[in-house]
Design a protein around this motif. Structure first.
Motif, mmCIF file in Angstrom:
data_model
loop_
_atom_site.group_PDB
_atom_site.id
_atom_site.type_symbol
_atom_site.label_atom_id
_atom_site.label_comp_id
_atom_site.label_asym_id
_atom_site.label_seq_id
_atom_site.Cartn_x
_atom_site.Cartn_y
_atom_site.Cartn_z
ATOM 1 N N GLY A 10 0.679 -1.336 0.055
ATOM 2 C CA GLY A 10 0.138 0.084 0.225
ATOM 3 C C GLY A 10 0.889 1.339 -0.192
ATOM 4 N N ALA A 11 2.196 1.044 0.300
ATOM 5 C CA ALA A 11 2.786 2.346 0.132
ATOM 6 C C ALA A 11 3.062 2.807 -1.275
ATOM 7 N N ALA A 12 3.838 3.961 -1.575
ATOM 8 C CA ALA A 12 3.789 4.696 -2.705
ATOM 9 C C ALA A 12 4.647 3.888 -3.705
ATOM 10 N N SER A 13 4.374 3.503 -4.872
ATOM 11 C CA SER A 13 4.762 2.734 -5.879
ATOM 12 C C SER A 13 5.178 3.652 -7.166
ATOM 13 N N GLU A 14 6.542 3.782 -7.520
ATOM 14 C CA GLU A 14 6.959 5.033 -8.385
ATOM 15 C C GLU A 14 7.150 4.395 -9.531
ATOM 16 N N PRO A 15 6.724 5.094 -10.818
ATOM 17 C CA PRO A 15 6.846 4.577 -12.253
ATOM 18 C C PRO A 15 8.510 4.540 -12.331
ATOM 19 N N LEU A 16 8.895 3.037 -12.786
ATOM 20 C CA LEU A 16 10.161 2.542 -12.959
ATOM 21 C C LEU A 16 10.791 2.532 -14.337
ATOM 22 N N ASP A 17 10.041 2.064 -15.305
ATOM 23 C CA ASP A 17 10.376 2.003 -16.673
ATOM 24 C C ASP A 17 9.190 1.663 -17.391
ATOM 25 N N VAL A 18 9.327 1.613 -18.927
ATOM 26 C CA VAL A 18 8.489 1.116 -19.918
ATOM 27 C C VAL A 18 8.813 0.205 -20.611
ATOM 28 N N VAL A 19 8.382 -0.858 -21.317
ATOM 29 C CA VAL A 19 8.566 -1.595 -22.145
ATOM 30 C C VAL A 19 7.355 -2.052 -23.195
ATOM 31 N N ASP A 20 7.878 -2.537 -24.207
ATOM 32 C CA ASP A 20 6.486 -2.864 -24.880
ATOM 33 C C ASP A 20 6.025 -4.155 -24.439
ATOM 34 N N VAL A 21 4.772 -4.312 -24.807
ATOM 35 C CA VAL A 21 4.015 -5.315 -24.164
ATOM 36 C C VAL A 21 4.503 -6.902 -25.135
ATOM 37 N N SER A 22 5.227 -6.732 -25.964
ATOM 38 C CA SER A 22 5.897 -7.811 -26.761
ATOM 39 C C SER A 22 7.041 -8.442 -25.963
ATOM 40 N N LYS A 23 7.714 -7.627 -24.921
ATOM 41 C CA LYS A 23 8.886 -8.080 -24.503
ATOM 42 C C LYS A 23 8.584 -9.227 -23.742
ATOM 43 N N SER A 24 9.512 -10.293 -24.089
ATOM 44 C CA SER A 24 9.222 -11.684 -23.626
ATOM 45 C C SER A 24 10.608 -12.495 -22.987
ATOM 46 N N CYS A 25 10.168 -13.394 -22.179
ATOM 47 C CA CYS A 25 11.302 -13.918 -21.529
ATOM 48 C C CYS A 25 12.317 -14.782 -22.292
ATOM 49 N N VAL A 26 12.138 -14.983 -23.640
ATOM 50 C CA VAL A 26 13.166 -15.753 -24.404
ATOM 51 C C VAL A 26 13.950 -14.729 -25.282
ATOM 52 N N GLU A 27 13.837 -13.292 -24.843
ATOM 53 C CA GLU A 27 14.653 -12.539 -25.377
ATOM 54 C C GLU A 27 16.294 -12.880 -25.336
ATOM 55 N N PRO A 28 16.820 -13.164 -24.126
ATOM 56 C CA PRO A 28 18.010 -13.493 -24.128
ATOM 57 C C PRO A 28 18.679 -14.630 -24.957
ATOM 58 N N SER A 29 17.805 -15.447 -25.589
ATOM 59 C CA SER A 29 18.162 -16.348 -26.576
ATOM 60 C C SER A 29 18.249 -15.666 -27.941
ATOM 61 N N GLY A 30 17.899 -14.300 -27.996
ATOM 62 C CA GLY A 30 17.917 -13.668 -29.232
ATOM 63 C C GLY A 30 16.668 -13.525 -29.841
ATOM 64 N N THR A 31 15.740 -14.090 -29.450
ATOM 65 C CA THR A 31 14.359 -14.191 -30.149
ATOM 66 C C THR A 31 13.531 -13.022 -29.785
ATOM 67 N N TYR A 32 13.313 -12.007 -30.604
ATOM 68 C CA TYR A 32 12.690 -10.532 -30.211
ATOM 69 C C TYR A 32 11.382 -10.831 -31.177
ATOM 70 N N LEU A 33 10.351 -10.454 -30.286
ATOM 71 C CA LEU A 33 8.995 -10.584 -31.279
ATOM 72 C C LEU A 33 8.824 -8.993 -31.667
ATOM 73 N N PRO A 34 8.038 -9.047 -32.834
ATOM 74 C CA PRO A 34 7.906 -7.502 -33.393
ATOM 75 C C PRO A 34 7.154 -6.694 -32.193
ATOM 76 N N LEU A 35 7.614 -5.462 -32.198
ATOM 77 C CA LEU A 35 7.107 -4.388 -31.323
ATOM 78 C C LEU A 35 5.680 -4.321 -31.657
ATOM 79 N N SER A 36 4.753 -4.290 -30.747
ATOM 80 C CA SER A 36 3.355 -3.979 -31.037
ATOM 81 C C SER A 36 2.948 -2.630 -30.828
ATOM 82 N N GLY A 37 3.493 -1.600 -30.143
ATOM 83 C CA GLY A 37 3.326 -0.274 -30.041
ATOM 84 C C GLY A 37 2.534 -0.057 -28.873
ATOM 85 N N THR A 38 2.113 -1.121 -27.881
ATOM 86 C CA THR A 38 1.524 -0.798 -26.637
ATOM 87 C C THR A 38 2.364 -0.795 -25.581
ATOM 88 N N PRO A 39 2.645 0.356 -24.947
ATOM 89 C CA PRO A 39 3.561 0.325 -23.887
ATOM 90 C C PRO A 39 2.914 -0.198 -22.271
#
Ligand code: ZN
Length: 250
Positions: A10-39
């Protein structure tokens, strides 16, 4: 951007960062999904270290089915169908196999129920429940369990207190909850970009726990918290005889 209330403490939660909704857990393996445009903005609580993505608070189950848990989900989480349940089943059977026939076990957030099927094949009394895959099954029909497991569930929910209340309602008073979610300690810090692989909206990872925020969640619902690794945790209120060795070493 204004702070929001932390969904855990319930304490204050500050904005940290923004990523595209397509950011996925397999990116470290070099697999990047196309950016969706939804932040997707992630907020971080300075008090407990919990991160959350308020974007998803307004999503309905149908939104999640259409945009996250759709036919492409397997591309960003290839282990969820067989490998993860197989590893979990082997670990559970190794630890509790000798008492399994006297336990009622529920796998919460079971998907299609692979883990429970594997355990039943090893003599377990195991049920599967998934709010998405089996939305018509009511808690009342399930009863209460000695052991509930929730593998890779907590990071997927927008309201962790609701999840804990639901699971607490499925546990006996001396029941044990085993859950996996990767803790963010050392991976997320204020005023640093959110590059952590696990912070992935495309995988539905919308609640990122720190050790402190998972502890706060457990405490709020009357549970103790123990851990075996940064990813595997256990919660309990009263130690049952069948798990006394396990919880002593945990
Ligand atoms: Zn907090």
């Amino acid at each position: 951007m204004e702070p929001l209330a932390c969904p855990i403490c319930g304490a204050a939660s500050e904005p940290l960062d923004v990523v595209d909704v397509s950011k996925s857990c397999v990116e470290p393996s070099g697999t990047y999904l196309p950016l969706s445009g939804t932040p997707v903005y992630y907020y971080r609580c300075d008090t407990c270290g919990h991160c959350h993505a308020p974007e998803f608070l307004g999503w309905s189950p149908e939104d999640f089915r259409r945009r996250v848990y759709n036919e492409d989900y397997i591309r960003v989480d290839p282990d969820y169908v067989e490998k993860r349940p197989a590893v979990a089943a082997a670990g559970l059977h190794q630890t509790f196999g000798h008492v399994a026939s006297s336990l009622r076990h529920l796998d919460y957030g079971s998907g299609s129920g692979v883990l429970s099927r594997m355990l039943r094949e090893s003599g377990w009394n195991s049920d599967a429940y998934d709010p998405y895959a089996s939305p018509d099954v009511s808690f009342e029909s399930l009863g209460r369990y000695e052991l509930v497991t929730a593998y890779e569930i907590f990071e997927h929910v927008a309201d962790p207190h609701r999840l804990m209340a639901d699971i607490a309602g499925l546990l006996r008073e001396d029941g044990v909850l085993i859950l996996s979610t990767l803790l963010s300690d050392g991976a997320i810090a204020p005023r640093q970009r959110l590059t952590w692989w696990y912070a992935s909206p495309r995988n539905g990872h919308i609640s990122l726990f720190s050790k402190k925020s998972l502890t706060a969640l457990a405490t709020r619902h009357g549970f103790n918290l123990g851990g075996f690794s940064p990813a595997l945790h256990v919660m309990w209120k009263t130690v049952p005889a069948w798990a006394s060795d396990f919880l002593r070493t945990g």
